[in-house]
Design a protein around this motif. Structure first.
Motif, short mmCIF file in Angstrom:
data_model
loop_
_atom_site.label_atom_id
_atom_site.label_comp_id
_atom_site.label_asym_id
_atom_site.label_seq_id
_atom_site.Cartn_x
_atom_site.Cartn_y
_atom_site.Cartn_z
N GLY A 137 0.83 -1.19 0.00
CA GLY A 137 0.00 0.00 0.00
C GLY A 137 0.86 1.24 0.00
O GLY A 137 2.08 1.18 0.21
N TYR A 139 2.11 3.42 1.88
CA TYR A 139 2.43 3.81 3.25
C TYR A 139 3.93 3.63 3.52
O TYR A 139 4.59 2.80 2.92
N ASN A 141 6.17 2.28 6.54
CA ASN A 141 6.03 1.47 7.74
C ASN A 141 7.43 1.31 8.34
O ASN A 141 8.28 0.64 7.77
N TRP A 281 3.18 3.88 11.15
CA TRP A 281 2.64 3.93 9.79
C TRP A 281 2.43 5.38 9.40
O TRP A 281 1.98 6.20 10.21
N HIS A 282 2.71 5.70 8.15
CA HIS A 282 2.46 7.06 7.66
C HIS A 282 2.19 7.00 6.17
O HIS A 282 2.84 6.26 5.42
N THR A 283 1.21 7.73 5.74
CA THR A 283 0.87 7.74 4.31
C THR A 283 2.00 8.35 3.50
O THR A 283 2.67 9.29 3.94
N LYS A 284 2.21 7.85 2.30
CA LYS A 284 3.23 8.42 1.41
C LYS A 284 2.74 9.72 0.79
O LYS A 284 3.53 10.59 0.47
#
Length: 287
Positions: A137, A139, A141, A281-284
């Protein structure tokens, strides 16, 4: 002219950045290998152990919150002061253990070198022990090692300095604070090391040094709910299985005893032993 009397050194505990006597008022004699009197050392009680844990707990936030680079600078400063007091440590080891001056010098130099080695890992271990994890996805990680908290240590009992340093230093690298029970036979170098810590930039409470009986103190440290890690490297002569059981009641992580000259050898494993892994976790992208 009258003969000048020397000033005998008083070897106390080191708790919260101060040098108190044992709250019980107890002491015990430290003698040479030939049985000659050297000094009186404080015989720490379980109340002293609890006070040391309280001090260590209070110092966790500041020490773990410092940057890794700053922790490395602080620990390197300790090595600098150790180097400047090298002759004193050699003399104390000779008096306590009966070793030759040459053998004592080897132990002191090894202790200083190990301290420098661990100081150098402060701003590097996270890159080795952490990870960027592949995920299915858009993200990031990321796994990041963080300190466990308060680490109780039973120092190796058959060395005066190098075993003590080898057990304390790796726990400090990651931001943990320490309560250490020094060698009962050779405690003088431990208090002299505490003096080095007190005159360096290490905040009070980050390292707390107890002298006395490991058999008396270890059960209280192992079962204390505010102790989050337990290094039993020097507890081989104790009923260390019972200590593990006591530590398990509060889910305390435990390192087992080690014996021989290779005990507590420098390693990355000793640095990461008392860390927890946090995954973020962090969105790209938000677009």
């Amino acid at each position: 002219m009258s003969k000048r009397l020397t000033v005998p050194k008083t070897y106390k505990l080191y708790i919260g950045g101060a040098f108190p006597r044992s709250e019980s008022g107890r002491t015990y004699e430290v003698v040479t290998t030939k049985g000659d009197f050297l000094a009186n050392a404080a015989l720490a009680s379980r109340k002293d152990a609890r006070d040391a844990v309280t001090a260590a707990r209070g110092a966790v936030k500041g020490w773990s919150g410092a940057t890794a680079y700053n922790r490395g600078q602080v620990l390197y400063r300790v090595a600098e002061i150790l180097e400047g007091r090298r002759a004193q440590f050699i003399d104390e080891i000779v008096q306590q253990t009966g070793a030759s001056a040459g053998a004592a010098a080897v132990e002191v130099d090894e202790a200083i070198d190990r301290w420098v080695w661990y100081a150098g890992w402060c701003d590097k271990f996270g890159q080795v022990a952490g990870n960027g994890n592949p995920v299915a996805g858009p993200y990031f990680n990321i796994s990041v090692p963080e300190p466990t908290g308060v680490v109780g240590v039973i120092a190796p009992q058959d060395t005066a300095l190098v075993g003590l340093v080898s057990a304390i230093a790796p726990a400090l690298v990651t931001g943990n604070t320490v309560v250490v029970v020094a060698s009962q036979r050779f405690p003088l170098s431990a208090i002299s090391l505490a003096e080095v810590l007190a005159t360096s930039d290490v905040p009070g409470g980050v390292v707390n040094v107890l002298t006395g009986s490991p058999g008396e103190l270890a059960p209280w440290i192992a079962s204390h709910p505010d102790v989050h890690g337990l290094d039993l490297v020097g507890a081989g002569d104790l009923d260390w299985v019972d200590l593990q059981i006591a530590a398990a009641e509060t889910l305390t992580r435990v390192l087992p005893p080690e014996n021989g000259p290779g005990a507590a050898a420098p390693s990355l494993d000793r640095i990461t032993a008392f860390t927890e892994t946090k995954t973020v976790w962090h969105t790209k992208s938000l677009i």
